[in-house]
Design a protein around this motif. Structure first.
Motif, short mmCIF file in Angstrom:
data_model
loop_
_atom_site.label_atom_id
_atom_site.label_comp_id
_atom_site.label_asym_id
_atom_site.label_seq_id
_atom_site.Cartn_x
_atom_site.Cartn_y
_atom_site.Cartn_z
N ASP A 86 0.93 -1.21 0.02
CA ASP A 86 0.14 -0.21 -0.10
C ASP A 86 0.82 1.24 0.19
OD1 ASP A 86 -2.14 -1.62 -0.06
OD2 ASP A 86 -2.81 -1.35 2.10
N PHE A 87 2.09 1.24 0.71
CA PHE A 87 2.79 2.43 0.78
C PHE A 87 3.47 2.91 -0.37
CE2 PHE A 87 7.11 4.25 1.45
CZ PHE A 87 6.90 5.26 2.01
N MET A 88 3.92 1.70 -1.17
CA MET A 88 4.41 1.97 -2.52
C MET A 88 3.60 2.08 -3.71
SD MET A 88 7.71 1.18 -2.23
CE MET A 88 8.11 1.34 -3.97
N THR A 89 2.37 2.00 -3.33
CA THR A 89 1.26 2.31 -4.24
C THR A 89 0.99 3.77 -3.95
OG1 THR A 89 0.14 0.11 -4.16
CG2 THR A 89 -1.22 1.92 -4.85
N ALA A 90 0.62 4.20 -2.84
CA ALA A 90 0.57 5.60 -2.51
C ALA A 90 1.59 6.52 -2.97
CB ALA A 90 0.16 5.60 -1.18
N LYS A 91 2.79 6.23 -2.86
CA LYS A 91 3.94 6.96 -3.19
C LYS A 91 4.32 6.91 -4.63
CE LYS A 91 5.18 8.21 0.82
NZ LYS A 91 4.91 9.78 1.20
N LEU A 92 4.14 6.13 -5.33
CA LEU A 92 4.48 6.00 -6.56
C LEU A 92 3.20 6.04 -7.58
CD1 LEU A 92 7.36 3.28 -7.01
CD2 LEU A 92 7.29 5.91 -6.82
N GLY A 93 2.29 5.31 -7.42
CA GLY A 93 0.72 5.59 -8.18
C GLY A 93 0.90 4.85 -9.42
N GLY A 252 2.00 -0.02 11.14
CA GLY A 252 2.50 1.30 10.35
C GLY A 252 3.67 0.78 9.23
N ILE A 253 3.94 1.63 8.34
CA ILE A 253 5.11 1.18 7.30
C ILE A 253 6.14 1.25 8.30
CG2 ILE A 253 5.48 3.62 7.07
CD1 ILE A 253 5.89 0.75 4.56
N ALA A 254 6.84 1.98 9.44
CA ALA A 254 7.96 1.98 10.04
C ALA A 254 8.03 0.27 10.73
CB ALA A 254 8.12 2.84 11.38
N VAL A 255 6.84 -0.07 11.24
CA VAL A 255 6.73 -1.40 11.90
C VAL A 255 6.91 -2.46 10.95
CG1 VAL A 255 5.31 -3.05 13.23
CG2 VAL A 255 5.59 -0.56 13.98
N ALA A 256 6.33 -2.21 9.58
CA ALA A 256 6.35 -3.10 8.76
C ALA A 256 7.74 -3.65 7.93
CB ALA A 256 5.18 -2.76 7.81
N VAL A 257 8.48 -2.33 8.01
CA VAL A 257 9.89 -2.48 7.29
C VAL A 257 10.80 -2.97 8.21
CG1 VAL A 257 11.66 -1.33 6.28
CG2 VAL A 257 9.15 -0.96 5.38
N LEU A 258 10.76 -2.81 9.60
CA LEU A 258 11.73 -3.11 10.58
C LEU A 258 12.35 -4.37 10.46
CD1 LEU A 258 13.60 -2.10 12.80
CD2 LEU A 258 11.78 -2.35 14.48
N PRO A 259 11.13 -5.43 10.60
CA PRO A 259 11.77 -6.79 10.51
C PRO A 259 12.64 -7.05 9.11
CG PRO A 259 9.61 -6.73 11.05
CD PRO A 259 10.07 -5.41 10.40
#
Length: 482
Positions: A86-93, A252-259
């Protein structure tokens, strides 16, 4: 008759595997057929050569299959993968839909997520983006292949992919072998693939072609044919994807990416800071296999990084994961069939390598013009192509030829790290032929066909990596490993 027997057995294996028969049955049958046609003791080869070799592969690599599959399943069920998508979708579109899919796939697979878990997260993301951008569905599979099955599998230094771990015990290297050459190969593969996909998108728009939809990606999970082909190709059993349930809320994106960050940083830290100072002289004793840290340390680093990432992931998402035990069970179960399937291919390769006629094959490989790097690249390419499995083909090649290449590297002054990188990139090229399980599965997931998408898959998944492989061989021959 011995060489003909090897070819007949190999064709038997490929033909029935492509028709959906289980590798667990086909591999020993093909091995016994090769032994029979070579006049060798059939039962002895099955119960001794085949089983001992397959068991050795399980002993070395099953922990990687286990933790990799478990991590991928937990990343999926925690909602972390959807958050990243979802984050990549929102940022790049939609205007940069192809780039968004490629980068999302690269992020999650370089972070240690199993390929098939990534497929089933990226496909819905790609459908949404491609529909909004009116981009043909046929470009979805090559975009996902580029992001998940090329440079993050074989070229990027430190990738936790099983393919990058397989050469470690043979060459005494680490996952970061020849990092400079790996980065160059990554840039070539990514740039070539993105340029090709951008060109095909422009061509489609000129022709008035756009998004045409496709069947639900969920239906592919229940296909027995997809499962059999997929399990021998990659490290996750698709049948386990729908066990367990998604988190009650997305992180959130930070929690998702941290692992994912923990995997990369942990792997790097282990190889640079911990392993060089790890006192493990006891490994030389017979009870530990009379081995050395160089032969096992690289695998240990990936295991510890994955284990730390799993602990981090569970700690961050424990309250929101309603069925943690079911997700853990599914992740563990998902490792078993792929590991046994690849081990069976390895057992088949061991029997073939033990036959007297294989000496002819070995001599042919070693006399290929261009030197050891060229012959190693050809050997891994051919075996990965024939088996439809990068990991299976790579292990068969190294099991049969690694001692010879190590002897050559010593006499010719070739850095084993260079052999490592060439072998891994070589295994990740022709493995993506039409019969490859990952290709078949991805097309089913995306609702596309070989006719619609395979040529573009060939360009980004085979041609681009071959260009990178040729470049790495040329640079390695001229400058050595760096």
């Amino acid at each position: 008759m011995g060489l003909a027997g090897i070819l007949i057995a190999l064709l038997f294996l490929i033909w029935l595997a492509y028709r959906g028969w289980s590798i667990l049955l086909l591999a020993p049958l093909a091995a016994m057929l090769a032994a029979l046609l070579s006049g060798q003791p059939v039962i002895a080869h099955w119960t001794l050569t085949f089983m001992h070799s397959g068991a050795g592969f399980i002993a070395q690599y099953f922990p990687l299959f286990l933790l990799g599959a478990l991590f991928g399943k937990l990343m999926d069920d925690s909602g972390s993968l959807k958050t990243i998508a979802d984050f990549m979708t929102a940022k790049l579109g939609p205007k940069r839909a192809v780039l968004a899919v490629v980068l999302a796939g690269a992020i999650v697979t370089y972070g240690g997520v199993s390929l098939f878990v990534a497929f089933f997260v990226l496909a819905p993301m790609a459908h949404a983006l491609f529909k909004a951008g009116n981009i043909p569905t046929s470009l979805m599979p090559p975009a996902i292949v580029l992001g998940t099955s090329t440079f993050t599998m074989t070229a990027m230094p430190g990738t936790p992919a099983i393919q990058n771990a397989i050469p470690i015990p043979y060459f005494g290297t680490t996952p970061f072998a020849a990092p400079g050459l790996g980065i160059i190969a990554t840039v070539i593969i990514l740039a070539f693939g993105l340029l090709w996909l951008a060109r095909m998108e422009r061509v489609a728009r000129r022709r008035g072609l756009g998004y045409a939809g496709g069947p639900s990606h969920d239906s592919a999970v229940d296909s027995a044919l997809v499962r059999e082909r997929a399990s021998a190709a990659r490290e996750f059993d698709p049948a386990e994807l729908h066990r367990g349930s998604a988190s009650v809320r997305q992180p959130g994106i930070a929690v998702a990416v941290l692992p994912l960050v923990v995997v990369v940083v942990g792997n790097l830290g282990m190889n640079l800071l911990v392993l060089p100072h790890w006192q493990a002289s006891y490994l030389a004793q017979a009870e530990w296999g009379a081995t050395r840290m160089a032969a096992v340390g690289g695998v240990w680093a990936v295991l510890i990084a994955l284990a730390a990432a799993i602990v981090c992931l569970v700690a961050l998402n424990y309250r929101s994961m309603r069925t943690l035990r079911e997700s853990v069970d599914a992740g563990a179960n998902a490792a078993v069939l792929p590991a046994l399937s690849v081990a069976s291919l390895v057992g088949f390769g061991a029997v073939v390598a033990a036959l007297p006629a294989f000496a002819i094959v070995r001599e042919w490989v070693l006399t290929i013009e261009g030197g050891p790097l060229v012959s190693l690249a050809v050997a891994t390419n051919v075996l990965a192509a024939l088996t439809g499995s990068a990991s299976g083909g790579l292990t068969i090649a190294l099991q049969a030829l690694a001692p010879t290449y190590m002897s050559l590297s010593s006499s010719l002054g070739i850095d084993p790290a260079l052999l490592h990188r060439v072998a891994v990139i070589g295994a990740g090229t022709l493995d993506s032929l039409p019969h490859n399980g990952a290709v078949v599965s991805l097309l089913a997931v995306c609702g596309a066909t070989h006719r619609e998408s395979y040529f573009d898959i060939l360009m980004v998944g085979i041609v681009g990596p071959i260009v990178a492989l040729v470049t790495v061989v040329a640079l390695g021959t001229r400058f050595g490993a760096f």
